[in-house]
Design an enzyme around this catalytic site. Structure first.
Site, short mmCIF file in Angstrom:
data_model
loop_
_atom_site.label_atom_id
_atom_site.label_comp_id
_atom_site.label_asym_id
_atom_site.label_seq_id
_atom_site.Cartn_x
_atom_site.Cartn_y
_atom_site.Cartn_z
N ASP A 183 0.85 -1.20 0.00
CA ASP A 183 0.00 0.00 0.00
C ASP A 183 0.88 1.25 0.00
O ASP A 183 0.38 2.38 -0.09
CB ASP A 183 -1.00 -0.01 1.16
N LYS B 297 -1.09 -9.43 2.69
CA LYS B 297 -0.34 -8.95 3.86
C LYS B 297 -1.22 -7.99 4.63
O LYS B 297 -1.96 -7.21 4.03
CB LYS B 297 0.96 -8.26 3.44
N GLU C 21 -1.24 -5.47 8.44
CA GLU C 21 -0.42 -4.91 9.51
C GLU C 21 -1.04 -5.19 10.88
O GLU C 21 -2.27 -5.11 11.03
CB GLU C 21 -0.29 -3.39 9.32
N GLU D 197 9.34 -4.32 10.42
CA GLU D 197 9.72 -3.00 9.88
C GLU D 197 10.26 -2.10 10.98
O GLU D 197 9.63 -1.94 12.04
CB GLU D 197 8.52 -2.33 9.19
O1 KIV Z 1 3.52 -1.11 1.68
C1 KIV Z 1 4.67 -1.57 1.61
O2 KIV Z 1 5.40 -1.38 0.63
C2 KIV Z 1 5.14 -2.34 2.75
C3 KIV Z 1 6.60 -2.67 2.80
C4 KIV Z 1 7.37 -1.46 3.08
C5 KIV Z 1 6.89 -3.77 3.73
O3 KIV Z 1 4.39 -2.65 3.61
#
Ligand code: KIV
Length: 275
Positions: free
Chosen positions: A44, A113, A115, A182
């Site tokens: 994102d 993915k 968070e 991160e």
């Molecule tokens: O959105 C993204 O690019 C990410 C990476 C920085 C891990 O979450």
């Protein structure tokens, strides 16, 4: 050979570092895939790097599906991971499963993915139960920038470090097959990597992780608004682009482009009949 969830798991066991880069479009994904990156993350972060927002909060499911589908069309061997945008999974387990399903069904990624740690474990569990592989993301989670009060390194105190280890164990337990760490101190990221059995993929988390991820515009010096400490510029593509664009402007103005070899031909007989 197609990279899968099983490939990544095996890489951790073999000590073979996992390479992940972000991509948001067909041509870039195709190029990365041809060079042999293991995993492509449609992050994102596209909100900042592609759409010019100041953070990732305004990114929508439609944005993510649109870009994920483009990346999937350009990818043969890399595992494509689609990022779940802000408020597409925090609201409820139901929303999380529906939106993860959309990302896989319409975006054609092979994993999603999201968070967060313990707070989103019910969502991780439900998505995995729907047969959608999940990459978790802990440490600095940019969708929580307002709660954190800025983009800051996480896990520096004893309490915060212990909490991060617990978060990593929790997402593993919930069924995530990998976890992004991160902005975590390198020594802590190494301990986490040795503690859990799923691969850790670091960004600003040192070289003790099982793999690394970077935003491609950062590592190729295309995104110039700012440069995080953890970014290494592996090539100055930004400079090459500036040079190419300046050359184009110069030649068009001078009338030297297009030249003969760029121009379609027609017979003089036809041309003479036009006067
Ligand atoms: O959105 C993204 O690019 C990410 C990476 C920085 C891990 O979450």
């Amino acid at each position: 050979m197609k990279n899968t969830v099983a490939t990544l798991k095996q890489q951790k066991l073999d000590g073979d570092k996992i390479t992940m880069l972000t991509a948001y479009d067909y041509s870039t994904a195709k190029l990365m895939d041809e060079v042999g990156v293991n995993t492509i993350l449609v992050g994102d972060s596209l909100g900042m790097t592609m759409l010019g927002y100041e953070d990732t909060l305004s990114v929508t499911m439609e944005d993510m599906i649109h870009h994920t589908a483009a990346v999937a069309r350009g990818t043969k061997n890399a595992l494509v991971v689609g990022d779940m945008p802000f408020m597409s999974y925090q609201t409820s387990v139901y929303d999380a499963v529906v939106n993860a399903g959309r990302l896989m069904k319409e975006g054609r990624c092979q994993a999603v993915k999201l968070e967060g740690g313990a707070a989103v474990c019910p969502q991780i569990k439900a998505i995995v139960e729907a047969s959608i592989p999940v990459v978790a993301h802990i440490g600095l989670t940019p969708q929580s920038v307002n709660a954190f009060g800025g983009f800051k390194v996480q896990g520096k105190s004893e309490e915060a470090a212990k909490k991060l280890i617990e978060e990593a164990k929790a997402v593993e337990e919930a069924g995530a097959f990998a976890v992004v760490l991160e902005c975590v101190p390198g020594k802590l990221a190494k301990i986490i990597s040795e503690t859990i059995s799923i691969p850790t993929i670091g960004i600003g988390a040192g070289n003790g992780c099982d793999g690394q991820v970077l935003v491609y515009q950062d590592m190729l010096a295309i995104f110039s608004d700012f440069k995080p400490k953890f970014v290494k510029r592996f090539a100055d593509v930004g400079a090459a682009m500036r040079e190419g664009i300046a050359g184009y402007i110069e030649e068009v103005k001078a009338g030297t482009f297009p030249a003969e070899e760029h121009t379609f031909k027609i017979s003089d007989d036809v041309i003479n009949k036009l006067y």
